[in-house]
Design an enzyme around this catalytic site. Structure first.
Site, PDB file in Angstrom:
ATOM      1  N   ARG A  16       0.830  -1.211   0.000  1.00 51.27           N
ATOM      2  CA  ARG A  16       0.000   0.000   0.000  1.00 51.27           C
ATOM      3  C   ARG A  16       0.867   1.265   0.000  1.00 51.27           C
ATOM      4  NH1 ARG A  16      -3.858  -0.114   4.862  1.00 51.27           N
ATOM      5  NH2 ARG A  16      -2.113  -1.156   5.871  1.00 51.27           N
ATOM      6  N   ILE A 441     -24.999   8.282   9.569  1.00 54.93           N
ATOM      7  CA  ILE A 441     -25.052   6.983   8.904  1.00 54.93           C
ATOM      8  C   ILE A 441     -24.494   5.876   9.794  1.00 54.93           C
ATOM      9  CG2 ILE A 441     -24.314   5.691   6.849  1.00 54.93           C
ATOM     10  CD1 ILE A 441     -26.430   7.911   6.438  1.00 54.93           C
ATOM     11  N   GLY A 442     -23.670   6.227  10.790  1.00 56.45           N
ATOM     12  CA  GLY A 442     -23.249   5.183  11.732  1.00 56.45           C
ATOM     13  C   GLY A 442     -21.867   5.346  12.311  1.00 56.45           C
ATOM     14  N   GLU A 615     -24.732  -1.407  -7.241  1.00 51.89           N
ATOM     15  CA  GLU A 615     -23.601  -1.908  -8.018  1.00 51.89           C
ATOM     16  C   GLU A 615     -23.682  -3.405  -8.269  1.00 51.89           C
ATOM     17  OE1 GLU A 615     -19.835  -2.539  -5.101  1.00 51.89           O
ATOM     18  OE2 GLU A 615     -20.915  -0.663  -4.902  1.00 51.89           O
ATOM     19  N   HIS A 702     -16.573  12.842   1.852  1.00 53.59           N
ATOM     20  CA  HIS A 702     -15.391  12.406   1.118  1.00 53.59           C
ATOM     21  C   HIS A 702     -14.454  13.566   0.782  1.00 53.59           C
ATOM     22  CE1 HIS A 702     -18.299   9.138   0.502  1.00 53.59           C
ATOM     23  NE2 HIS A 702     -17.236   8.371   0.543  1.00 53.59           N
TER      24      HIS A 702
END
Length: 765
Positions: A16, A441-442, A615, A702
């Site tokens: 990574r 959202i959580g 998706e 984002h």
């Protein structure tokens, strides 16, 4: 002889490397001038390793154009200088600053929208077009790559997204531009200049046109034919590629007489390859067969693949079905000690191993060609046959008890709850909810402190007792923060969860968790998809202990958080030995058990996250009905038997709803939360026909941009103007785990504040 090539290769590095470098740059806002040389050197290192892997596995071409610092569509935007004028970029001197501004936004502009790349979990950045859009070549980065590649003295293949796909996937941002195909002549000239400029420096031009698997109108097909008739009349080294599905057969007549060097087919999804090959009108020099699965991680059946290529009389190229960005880099980085997992590892092939599979096929084919033998069996072939057969017969895969449970499911398990309007009245009274209910959202920020707690526990540095107490302190902090924001519905923030899929997969039998199986989701965000290898069940509850603790911290309603079966499957490497709906039902039974227990202890709001429901949609719209039939039944099975005052939410992000809104209605959940912020609320126009409650994502998580009060009011006004206020919830567009506390504090306070302003206005009630 067979030619070999790869559609595309991973760009994240072995460890990574790219992610770590980029996020360090983003953290200190130094991604343009100061780190320019370092970023370019890292790119060279990754390309060097990728090209050496190809050479060592006898791949005939090394690739230029499949590396990207962030996104390959964004690279295209810069290569042809199609930069939206709203960013006011006049020159390309500060390349990295300009590049990442489009990806991440700035104080004046939202970033480019993100969408899912066909039916994958990869997100691409959406090009923007207006009537004045111009295309100009900018080949400085490509020329540097070519100079570097020539050191290897191998054939070079240049890869670029095709002009039709580039136009089709973009978004019109100008009411004066009624048809994006008006931009095609200028775009075609730019592509022509690009290929001409590359000249003899590259041996093969790979142009990706994956939109050929979509349903295209006649005018698009005629443009396709005209574009490639022009290009291929001048350039004889073009290979056109498609992937993820079979080309629509009716399209072949538009391209069968074009003088392509080759056409690439995704054989994993191509069911009628013999019909294509027998077509006498096909004049291409080669047919490229995507015979190695680029989207899943199971070993290739070399015996079957060898049979296929041995019986094709035309000249062929062999390759991966699609780019290898969708699979982890190297299986050798996985060090499994458990005996069961070691067995499963023998069934798996990551990116580097897929190159080895191509090498094995080449050796088998060449040996038979030279020695005129029907069969060639070497060590690798024997191993492959053994592991493929071992997997088919393994007792690790099928669990009799679980299979019997699936067989016992009947029509009574698929009964809907009572009408939603009745449920809504019951729930509003039960929860005492007002207009414009606010929630999240959580997930909340996954700080370095939280990650260290989890790592220390995993490495047995701290005890289970200490681990749980440390995380309880984090949950207390998160709940208190939400009370300070004055949010209506509280969540526990998920500090114990590393990932919304992996966390649950760790507790469900039938999943394998890798150590380093990372793939790119978008930009510098990577995920580590679990591997579904067998039947699924749980021995213990998944979320119970954390929810019980959190429940005692607030008198406000607490929302339980689970990941849904569709997303669990889609964001994992799934089984290919049974239909998806059977796997889905198995996960549904696991979640049903969990939800019934949560309901029993008093958790009356439960969110089942399904960001992948769009998706997972089949490419071909004639398969939509079949897909939604089993997907919806999965949901109904989970919810069957719940009390009417138990409110079920689901979350769907970065999806196009236009053609699936009626199917979404059939999920019959109480509240659906969706991303709307990057699209400037354009989706609200089609949601006004949706009957159930809707949570609109007004805060784009984002990007580092904070939600200002004026902008929050502006977005809420758009929402109220298009959707009945009685149905509206207000929330961020996604989970907050990737953000910092200082970024979200102001944004969530402003969202809550603005919501209260509107809900207190009598004229709206």
């Amino acid at each position: 002889m067979i030619i070999s090539h790869i559609i595309g290769q991973s760009r994240i590095g072995f460890n990574r490397d790219l992610k770590k470098c980029l996020e360090n740059c983003f953290e200190f806002n130094q991604y343009f001038d100061k780190n320019k040389n370092y970023l370019n050197e890292l790119k060279k290192k990754i390309l060097y390793n990728n090209w050496n892997l190809k050479i060592n596995n006898n791949i005939d071409y090394i690739n230029i154009g499949d590396f990207s610092f962030y996104d390959h569509i964004l690279d295209n935007i810069f290569n042809i200088n199609c930069i939206p004028k709203r960013f006011k970029i006049k020159n390309n001197e500060n390349f990295f600053k300009n590049y990442f501004t489009l990806a991440k936004g700035d104080s004046n502009n939202q970033p480019l929208e993100m969408k899912k790349w066909f039916n994958t979990n990869y997100h691409y950045l959406v090009p923007e077009y207006d009537l004045d859009t111009k295309f100009l070549l900018n080949l400085s980065a490509l020329k540097n790559d070519i100079c570097f590649a020539k050191i290897f003295k191998k054939k070079i293949k240049f890869i670029i997204i095709g002009p039709l796909t580039f136009l089709k996937l973009g978004k019109i941002k100008d009411n004066n531009l009624k048809n994006r195909l008006l931009l095609l002549p200028d775009l075609l000239l730019t592509y022509f200049s690009l290929i001409n400029e590359l000249g003899d420096n590259v041996d093969l031009i790979q142009i990706d046109e994956p939109i050929l698997i979509l349903n295209l109108s006649l005018v698009w097909l005629k443009c396709l034919k005209n574009v490639y008739n022009i290009l291929c009349s001048y350039f004889t080294n073009i290979i056109i590629t498609t992937y993820f599905e079979q080309i629509n057969e009716t399209y072949l007549k538009y391209i069968e007489n074009i003088n392509f060097f080759s056409i690439h087919l995704d054989l994993i999804n191509y069911k009628k390859i013999n019909d294509f090959i027998k077509n006498e009108n096909i004049k291409y020099n080669y047919i490229s067969l995507g015979i190695i699965d680029g989207k899943n991680i199971w070993k290739n059946n070399l015996e079957k693949s060898f049979y296929i290529i041995s019986n094709i009389k035309k000249k062929i190229m062999i390759s991966t079905s699609c780019s290898l960005i969708h699979v982890p880099v190297d299986l050798n980085s996985e060090k499994f000690k458990n005996k069961k997992i070691k067995i499963i590892k023998n069934w798996i092939s990551f990116g580097n191993q897929k190159l080895e599979e191509i090498k094995n096929l080449l050796e088998m084919y060449d040996f038979n060609l030279i020695n005129n033998k029907k069969k060639y069996i070497n060590k690798n072939f024997i191993k492959n046959v053994f592991f493929v057969m071992n997997k088919k017969k393994s007792k690790l895969i099928f669990v009799k008890n679980i299979q019997n449970k699936i067989k016992k499911i009947n029509i009574n398990d698929f009964k809907y709850r009572i009408n939603y309007n009745l449920r809504r009245d019951i729930q509003k009274k039960y929860f005492k909810l007002n207009l414009l209910t606010t929630t999240t959202i959580g997930s909340f920020p996954q700080t370095s402190k939280i990650r260290k707690i989890r790592i220390d526990y995993k490495n047995k540095i701290i005890s289970k007792y200490d681990y749980e107490n440390l995380l309880k302190k984090e949950i207390y902090f998160i709940v208190k923060k939400q009370l300070d924001y004055n949010l209506d519905i509280i969540v526990h923030g998920e500090p114990e969860r590393n990932d919304m899929v992996e966390y649950f997969a760790e507790s469900i039998e039938g999943f394998l968790i890798t150590n380093n199986g990372w793939v790119q989701s978008y930009g510098s965000r990577y995920v580590k998809p679990p591997i579904i290898y067998g039947d699924m069940y749980i021995k213990n509850y998944l979320t119970l202990n954390w929810i019980k603790y959190s429940q005692n911290l607030t008198k406000k309603p607490l929302k339980g958080m689970l990941t849904g079966p569709i997303t669990m499957i889609k964001w994992s490497f799934r089984r290919i030995d049974q239909p998806n709906y059977i796997t889905s039902l198995q996960i549904a039974l696991v979640l049903k058990k969990e939800i019934k227990k949560l309901e029993k202890i008093g958790i009356k709001i439960i969110q089942i996250d399904e960001p992948a429901i769009r998706e997972f949609l089949p490419i071909k719209n004639n398969k939509y009905k079949y897909y939604f039939n089993w997907a919806i039944k999965t949901f109904i099975l989970i919810l069957n038997g719940l009390k009417n005052n138990t409110q079920i939410h689901t979350h769907i992000c970065y999806s196009e709803f236009n053609n699936i809104i009626n199917f979404i209605k059939d999920l019959n959940v109480d509240v659906i939360s969706i991303e709307t912020s990057r699209s400037n609320m354009s989706i609200t126009k089609i949601l006004n026909s949706y009957d159930n409650d809707i949570g609109l994502g007004v805060y784009d998580i984002h990007t580092k941009r904070k939600m200002e009060i004026n902008y929050a009011i502006y977005l809420i006004k758009i929402i109220i103007n298009n959707i009945d206020i009685k149905k509206i919830w207000i929330n961020p567009d996604c989970g907050l785990k990737t953000r910092k506390w200082f970024e979200i504090d102001k944004s969530l306070k402003n969202i809550s504040y603005c919501s209260r302003i509107f809900k207190n206005l009598r004229l709206l009630t």
